[in-house]
Design an enzyme around this catalytic site. Structure first.
Site, PDB file in Angstrom:
ATOM      1  N   ASP A 196      54.822  38.934  84.810  1.00  0.00           N
ATOM      2  CA  ASP A 196      54.842  37.676  85.169  1.00  0.00           C
ATOM      3  C   ASP A 196      56.392  37.202  85.795  1.00  0.00           C
ATOM      4  OD1 ASP A 196      53.587  34.658  84.350  1.00  0.00           O
ATOM      5  OD2 ASP A 196      55.624  34.378  83.747  1.00  0.00           O
ATOM      6  N   GLU A 230      51.129  32.803  88.404  1.00  0.00           N
ATOM      7  CA  GLU A 230      52.017  33.693  88.690  1.00  0.00           C
ATOM      8  C   GLU A 230      52.104  35.027  87.969  1.00  0.00           C
ATOM      9  OE1 GLU A 230      54.367  30.835  85.959  1.00  0.00           O
ATOM     10  OE2 GLU A 230      52.797  30.782  87.448  1.00  0.00           O
TER      11      GLU A 230
END
Length: 309
Positions: A186, A229
């Site tokens: 992440d 993301e």
């Protein structure tokens, strides 16, 4: 609600949709099917189905590609039927030609041979045309299939591809431990990056992250954009002691890269959670454990790799 219950309800709506199409003599093309399916779904879906639909919103972007896939498949079948129809027509004309010759056996024999030769030539030409058309459709079909499981922004696998691949892998290892590692990666402080540089810069960062990960893992391993993301990486034939150096190499490469956007340097880091497949793991337990490792990395200090086994 169990998957079986969901499937039963969806199949029931599917059956009703097909009944409507048949009763109205409407061909079951994707656009026709979807229109009537959606109408019946809206009328009959209970809260459990609606909740399930909302949970799958991440896959909605693939629906257009799925309809394109179905349309190409339909056109492929149509081309096949048309090709055989053309060949059948050629054969019919030749049969009429041969039947109309005189009864003289010699003349009929000569004409028959000539007719067969012409028939073979015509059939060959029709087959070449049909094959050319089918080859083109097959190329479109393969592209549509690829797009179903590819994230258009980052050009790596998408969430659907990840779920499909992981489901098959976990099913194969339900009675044994697999040498398979799952990473969840992440981007740190991604919202702040978007706020400061804008969403175009954010998209470029996501593409950079995906390609950076892909450049480090082996050719047999896969990277997917899991959502937003966050990326998922599946390492096959891999143990934890091999996985940590790979994960930290990814983290280090991203940390020390200098991204330039609109004359400004963007500094990006990632947090990584790593776990190993256990005997008896379901897809959910495997992802949950990797997410837990990622959460610990975020809570620790970010820009780090945490292994949770």
């Amino acid at each position: 609600m169990s998957k079986k219950t969901v499937y039963d309800k969806i199949f029931a709506i599917h059956d009703q949709t097909m009944d409507v199409l048949r009763s109205q003599h409407i061909p079951p093309y994707p656009s026709h099917y979807k229109k009537h399916f959606d109408e019946i779904f809206i009328r009959q879906a209970d809260q459990s189905l609606i909740k399930k639909q909302k949970e799958d919103e991440a896959l909605q972007d693939n629906y257009e590609e799925l309809r394109r896939y179905l349309d190409i498949a339909h056109r492929s079948l149509q081309a096949f039927v048309e090709a055989h129809s053309d060949i059948s027509h050629v054969a019919e004309l030749q049969e009429q030609y041969l039947s109309n010759v005189a009864d003289d056996h010699v003349e009929r024999c000569v004409t028959y041979v000539e007719g067969l030769s012409e028939l073979g030539k015509n059939m060959s030409e029709e087959l070449k045309k049909a094959q050319h058309k089918i080859d083109g459709l097959n190329h479109e079909l393969q592209e549509a299939i690829r797009n179903l499981t590819t994230d258009t922004l980052t050009q790596v696998g998408n969430r659907k591809g990840f779920i499909d691949d992981l489901t098959d892998t976990v099913e194969a290892g339900k009675n044994k431990q697999l040498s398979m590692v799952l990473m969840m990666i992440d981007a740190d402080n991604f919202k702040l990056l978007n706020d400061e540089y804008g969403h175009v810069a954010g998209d470029k960062v996501l593409y950079f992250l995906a390609q950076s990960i892909k450049s480090i893992i082996r050719s047999g391993d896969k990277v997917y954009r899991y959502g937003g993301e966050e990326f998922a990486v599946v390492l096959n034939r891999c143990e934890l002691e091999q996985a940590f150096p790979i994960a930290d190499k990814i983290r280090s490469k991203i940390e020390h890269s200098h991204l330039i956007y609109a004359g400004k340097t963007i500094h990006v880091t990632v947090s990584i959670g790593v776990t190993l497949h256990h005997e008896g793991d379901s897809m959910e337990t495997l992802i949950e454990r990797a997410d837990d490792a990622l959460y610990r990395a975020k809570k620790a200090r970010k820009n780090c790799t945490v292994v949770f086994d």
